[in-house]
Design an enzyme around this catalytic site. Structure first.
Site, short mmCIF file in Angstrom:
data_model
loop_
_atom_site.label_atom_id
_atom_site.label_comp_id
_atom_site.label_asym_id
_atom_site.label_seq_id
_atom_site.Cartn_x
_atom_site.Cartn_y
_atom_site.Cartn_z
CG HIS A 223 -2.09 0.84 1.25
ND1 HIS A 223 -2.45 1.64 0.20
CD2 HIS A 223 -2.98 1.14 2.26
CE1 HIS A 223 -3.50 2.38 0.54
NE2 HIS A 223 -3.84 2.10 1.79
CG HIS A 262 -4.38 0.21 -8.58
ND1 HIS A 262 -5.70 0.07 -8.23
CD2 HIS A 262 -3.86 1.15 -7.77
CE1 HIS A 262 -5.96 0.92 -7.25
NE2 HIS A 262 -4.86 1.58 -6.95
CG ASP A 319 2.62 4.12 -4.26
OD1 ASP A 319 2.48 5.16 -3.59
OD2 ASP A 319 1.86 3.14 -4.16
C1 LIG Z 1 -1.15 -3.48 -5.99
C2 LIG Z 1 -1.27 -5.00 -6.09
C3 LIG Z 1 -1.27 -5.59 -4.68
C4 LIG Z 1 -2.56 -5.34 -6.78
O1 LIG Z 1 -2.58 -6.70 -6.98
P1 LIG Z 1 -3.78 -7.45 -7.71
O2 LIG Z 1 -3.75 -7.14 -9.16
O3 LIG Z 1 -5.04 -7.11 -7.06
O4 LIG Z 1 -3.56 -8.96 -7.52
P2 LIG Z 1 -2.63 -9.92 -6.67
O5 LIG Z 1 -1.86 -9.21 -5.60
O6 LIG Z 1 -3.50 -11.03 -6.23
O7 LIG Z 1 -1.63 -10.46 -7.78
C5 LIG Z 1 -2.09 -11.23 -8.90
C6 LIG Z 1 -0.92 -11.75 -9.66
O8 LIG Z 1 -0.24 -10.65 -10.28
C7 LIG Z 1 1.12 -10.64 -9.91
N1 LIG Z 1 1.53 -9.25 -9.76
C8 LIG Z 1 0.75 -8.23 -9.33
N2 LIG Z 1 1.47 -7.11 -9.29
C9 LIG Z 1 2.71 -7.43 -9.69
C10 LIG Z 1 3.90 -6.70 -9.86
N3 LIG Z 1 3.95 -5.40 -9.57
N4 LIG Z 1 5.00 -7.33 -10.29
C11 LIG Z 1 4.96 -8.64 -10.59
N5 LIG Z 1 3.86 -9.41 -10.45
C12 LIG Z 1 2.75 -8.80 -10.01
C13 LIG Z 1 1.16 -11.35 -8.58
O9 LIG Z 1 2.45 -11.88 -8.29
C14 LIG Z 1 0.14 -12.44 -8.79
O10 LIG Z 1 0.74 -13.46 -9.59
P3 LIG Z 1 0.36 -15.01 -9.37
O11 LIG Z 1 -1.09 -15.10 -9.70
O12 LIG Z 1 1.26 -15.71 -10.32
O13 LIG Z 1 0.64 -15.28 -7.92
C15 LIG Z 1 -0.10 -5.56 -6.91
O14 LIG Z 1 -0.18 -5.13 -8.25
C16 LIG Z 1 1.25 -5.23 -6.34
O15 LIG Z 1 1.68 -5.90 -5.38
N6 LIG Z 1 1.97 -4.22 -6.89
C17 LIG Z 1 3.25 -3.85 -6.36
C18 LIG Z 1 3.10 -3.08 -5.07
C19 LIG Z 1 2.58 -1.70 -5.29
O16 LIG Z 1 3.03 -0.98 -6.18
N7 LIG Z 1 1.61 -1.31 -4.48
C20 LIG Z 1 0.99 0.01 -4.54
C21 LIG Z 1 -0.42 -0.08 -4.96
S1 LIG Z 1 -1.13 1.51 -5.24
#
Ligand SMILES: CC(C)(COP(=O)(O)OP(=O)(O)OC[C@H]1O[C@@H](n2cnc3c(N)ncnc32)[C@H](O)[C@@H]1OP(=O)(O)O)[C@@H](O)C(=O)NCCC(=O)NCCS
Length: 396
Positions: A223, A262, A319
């Site tokens: 986050h 995201h 971010d």
């Molecule tokens: C923000 C975030 C948690 C959203 O995730 P999401 O799309 O809802 O889904 P999940 O966390 O369940 O991830 C789904 C898949 O995408 C992958 N993935 C998501 N973001 C990724 C990233 N930045 N880099 C690599 N892989 C990523 C995960 O590893 C997961 O892979 P898997 O299914 O093989 O295990 C995620 O994109 C992330 O961790 N980003 C990096 C951290 C970040 O920048 N956070 C700030 C958010 S504003």
């Protein structure tokens, strides 16, 4: 009773309540505060206007604005109790932990803590928003063995935050840059920290208890902690030539690329697009431009490789480019999430008011989701508590 394991989707796509405060359209890449597009607000509104808009529901008139500026200025000083508390903390403490502690300390100083009057709680919100910036700037100085700065009540919130950190008045460009960062981070519907604030508020806990829980949620790497981790990532990569091998290694070892992806946006986060251009302009010709250029390269290669290797189309989030901007401000990396919090406290307060005073729903309801128990049972029912002699090591 359900016992088969359910997939934990982290409440993705589950609608838990109505809100009037902000809207995110993940497909169109749109964010609006009270119906106004972030793209217009970024260009035309100040953080003070955003505070009023989020907390009161409509754009402030001149009279509202001067009232809010006056009150933010009036509450801007650092209370002695908070200063003493900051001076007792370890210098190496995580600034988000310090902020969480400071919010709890501020609760002791608010005589209106238990008020049920919306106007009174609104005023407590202004106190908290104003002092959040004061405390963040004071901690930046105290941990570096410098005296906190006496803040001027007549300055804008952005200028005073800048002055509190650097002990000099900002130029117009510096003030505008901080103000824009505050506008862009102020609210984002039911993100993890805001939902935390609302959940705590739903128990009828007071404002400060709710907001300090929000600070805890924001501190996590997925986050608000992501902006710090983007910068750590850029420093670790160090040079354009290292980007490709670093990205390959990261994806192949199942790690995430910070600042990409995201939970809601399936296209570019509108704030990331704005911040990319702001970072380009703000860092042009400066030493830190290197980190912006490296960021562009990480975005390009990271997105390409995630598409090829994982069939994923991820875009930068808020971010990604806020990180080189904050680095360019000379802030320590662990202070980046604090800047996020200094802005987001306005959104937290707006959501606290909405939850507490049932402004979007007929009545407040205590959040209480259901869990699927998949742990131990004995023949489908509860087990007998064993006597000491009947227990075996490593049984669990
Ligand atoms: C923000 C975030 C948690 C959203 O995730 P999401 O799309 O809802 O889904 P999940 O966390 O369940 O991830 C789904 C898949 O995408 C992958 N993935 C998501 N973001 C990724 C990233 N930045 N880099 C690599 N892989 C990523 C995960 O590893 C997961 O892979 P898997 O299914 O093989 O295990 C995620 O994109 C992330 O961790 N980003 C990096 C951290 C970040 O920048 N956070 C700030 C958010 S504003």
């Amino acid at each position: 009773m359900e016992t088969e394991s359910i997939k934990n989707i982290g409440l993705r796509g589950v609608t838990v309540a109505d809100t009037h405060i902000s809207m995110v359209d993940g497909k169109a890449g749109e964010l609006a505060y009270r119906g106004f597009s972030i793209k217009d607000l970024a260009q035309q509104a100040t953080y003070e206007e955003i505070i009023f808009l989020l907390l009161m529901g409509s754009p402030p008139t001149r009279k509202h604005l001067s009232e809010i500026e006056e009150r933010l200025g009036r509450y801007r000083s650092l209370p002695d109790e908070v200063r003493s508390m900051l001076e007792c903390r370890k210098k190496e403490a995580d600034p988000m932990d310090v902020m969480q502690g400071a919010v709890a300390t501020l609760a002791d100083l608010d005589p209106d803590l238990q008020s049920d009057d919306r106007n009174v709680v609104y005023n407590s919100c202004l106190k908290l928003i104003s002092r959040f910036a004061t405390v963040a700037a004071a901690w930046h100085r105290i941990r570096n063995d410098r005296e906190p700065v006496e803040l001027d009540a007549g300055q804008s919130h952005a200028a005073s935050f800048f002055q509190g950190i650097h002990d000099r008045e900002p130029t117009k460009e510096e003030e505008d840059l901080i103000d824009l960062m505050l506008v862009l981070h102020a609210d984002h519907t039911f993100n993890a920290s805001t939902f935390t604030v609302r959940e705590v508020a739903s128990t009828q806990a007071h404002l400060y208890a709710s907001v300090s829980a929000g600070v805890g949620a924001l501190s996590g790497a997925l986050h608000g902690g992501a902006n710090a981790n983007v910068m750590r990532m850029l420093l670790e990569i160090g040079d354009k030539n290292n980007v490709e091998p670093w990205i390959h290694d990261q994806i192949d070892s199942g790690k995430r690329i910070m600042g990409l992806g995201h939970a809601v946006y399936k296209t570019e986060d509108p704030r990331a697009g704005i911040l990319r251009e702001v970072a380009r302009k703000a860092l042009e010709g400066k030493d830190e431009e290197k980190w912006f250029d490296l960021g562009l390269h990480v975005e390009k290669i990271g997105r390409e490789q995630l598409r090829i290797k994982k069939n994923m189309d991820l875009y930068p989030n808020v971010d990604f480019y806020s990180s080189p901007i904050l680095y360019g401000q000379g802030l320590a990396i662990d202070m980046f999430p604090v800047v996020f919090a200094v802005s987001r406290v306005a959104g937290w307060c707006a959501h606290y008011l909405e939850e507490r005073f049932a402004e979007a729903q007929p009545k407040p309801a205590l959040y209480r989701p259901k869990a699927n128990y998949t742990g131990v049972l004995c023949e489908g029912t509860v087990c007998e508590w064993p006597g000491m002699d009947e227990r075996f090591e490593n049984e669990r």
